[in-house]
Design a protein around this motif. Structure first.
Motif, PDB file in Angstrom:
ATOM      1  N   ASP A  19      16.036  18.319 -34.096  1.00 18.21           N
ATOM      2  CA  ASP A  19      16.209  18.256 -32.644  1.00 18.21           C
ATOM      3  C   ASP A  19      17.548  17.607 -32.280  1.00 18.21           C
ATOM      4  O   ASP A  19      18.199  18.023 -31.314  1.00 18.21           O
ATOM      5  N   GLN A  20      17.962  16.606 -33.056  1.00 19.12           N
ATOM      6  CA  GLN A  20      19.258  15.965 -32.794  1.00 19.12           C
ATOM      7  C   GLN A  20      20.395  16.955 -32.997  1.00 19.12           C
ATOM      8  O   GLN A  20      21.361  16.974 -32.217  1.00 19.12           O
ATOM      9  N   ILE A  49      18.608  27.938 -23.677  1.00 24.36           N
ATOM     10  CA  ILE A  49      17.404  27.342 -24.261  1.00 24.36           C
ATOM     11  C   ILE A  49      16.397  27.009 -23.157  1.00 24.36           C
ATOM     12  O   ILE A  49      15.200  27.258 -23.289  1.00 24.36           O
ATOM     13  N   ARG A  50      16.885  26.454 -22.052  1.00 20.10           N
ATOM     14  CA  ARG A  50      15.999  26.036 -20.963  1.00 20.10           C
ATOM     15  C   ARG A  50      15.238  27.213 -20.371  1.00 20.10           C
ATOM     16  O   ARG A  50      14.065  27.095 -20.013  1.00 20.10           O
ATOM     17  N   HIS A 109      11.701  27.100 -28.306  1.00 16.99           N
ATOM     18  CA  HIS A 109      12.703  26.637 -27.354  1.00 16.99           C
ATOM     19  C   HIS A 109      12.050  25.843 -26.220  1.00 16.99           C
ATOM     20  O   HIS A 109      12.576  24.808 -25.800  1.00 16.99           O
ATOM     21  N   GLU A 110      10.911  26.333 -25.739  1.00 18.93           N
ATOM     22  CA  GLU A 110      10.208  25.637 -24.665  1.00 18.93           C
ATOM     23  C   GLU A 110       9.760  24.252 -25.117  1.00 18.93           C
ATOM     24  O   GLU A 110       9.912  23.271 -24.380  1.00 18.93           O
ATOM     25  N   ALA A 111       9.221  24.155 -26.328  1.00 19.77           N
ATOM     26  CA  ALA A 111       8.772  22.861 -26.861  1.00 19.77           C
ATOM     27  C   ALA A 111       9.965  21.927 -27.064  1.00 19.77           C
ATOM     28  O   ALA A 111       9.888  20.733 -26.728  1.00 19.77           O
ATOM     29  N   TYR A 153      13.686  17.447 -25.402  1.00 13.88           N
ATOM     30  CA  TYR A 153      15.068  17.158 -25.015  1.00 13.88           C
ATOM     31  C   TYR A 153      15.112  16.519 -23.627  1.00 13.88           C
ATOM     32  O   TYR A 153      15.865  15.569 -23.384  1.00 13.88           O
ATOM     33  N   LYS A 154      14.301  17.033 -22.722  1.00 14.32           N
ATOM     34  CA  LYS A 154      14.235  16.489 -21.364  1.00 14.32           C
ATOM     35  C   LYS A 154      13.738  15.034 -21.402  1.00 14.32           C
ATOM     36  O   LYS A 154      14.301  14.164 -20.730  1.00 14.32           O
ATOM     37  N   SER A 155      12.716  14.758 -22.196  1.00 15.99           N
ATOM     38  CA  SER A 155      12.203  13.388 -22.339  1.00 15.99           C
ATOM     39  C   SER A 155      13.267  12.474 -22.942  1.00 15.99           C
ATOM     40  O   SER A 155      13.439  11.326 -22.501  1.00 15.99           O
ATOM     41  N   PHE A 156      13.971  12.987 -23.937  1.00 15.68           N
ATOM     42  CA  PHE A 156      15.074  12.228 -24.541  1.00 15.68           C
ATOM     43  C   PHE A 156      16.121  11.891 -23.487  1.00 15.68           C
ATOM     44  O   PHE A 156      16.579  10.750 -23.382  1.00 15.68           O
ATOM     45  N   GLY A 157      16.507  12.865 -22.685  1.00 22.26           N
ATOM     46  CA  GLY A 157      17.513  12.643 -21.652  1.00 22.26           C
ATOM     47  C   GLY A 157      17.083  11.590 -20.641  1.00 22.26           C
ATOM     48  O   GLY A 157      17.881  10.731 -20.250  1.00 22.26           O
TER      49      GLY A 157
END
Length: 104
Positions: free
Chosen positions: A58-59, A75-76, A83-85, A90-94
């Motif tokens: 993921d990184q 991807i979004r 991609h959805e997962a 990624y959104k949570s990371f951001g």
């Protein structure tokens, strides 16, 4: 004569190791992003959040999105389940990076 303190020795070793660790993929992409806000402290913080919240794969994907924002849109909006997962992670990371690395 001072006694050897193993806990202190471990703490010093961890500090030295952390300071000399190579930059991760997210930090490297952040530093090379060309953003006026990108600096070693901020990018290092973002990498620390990535280390806590994203797998190695993921990184690498996150670093690709930082380098190529058009890929992020692809991807979004993808219908691919992987991609959805990833996008949710990624959104949570951001959000976490924004909270923990906010520059006052």
């Amino acid at each position: 004569m001072k006694k050897f303190n193993p806990a202190a020795a471990v703490a010093v070793a961890c500090f030295l190791w952390a300071g000399s660790a190579a930059a991760g993929p997210v930090e490297t992409a952040c530093l090379k992003s060309g953003s006026s806000a990108a600096n070693p402290a901020l990018c290092g913080c973002i990498q620390q959040v990535a280390d806590m919240t994203l797998s190695g794969d993921d990184q690498k994907m996150a670093a690709r999105l930082i380098k190529n924002p058009d890929k992020a849109q692809e991807i979004r909006t993808s219908d691919n389940a992987r991609h959805e997962a990833f996008w949710l992670r990624y959104k949570s990371f951001g959000e976490a990076a924004e909270t923990f690395c906010a520059q006052g």
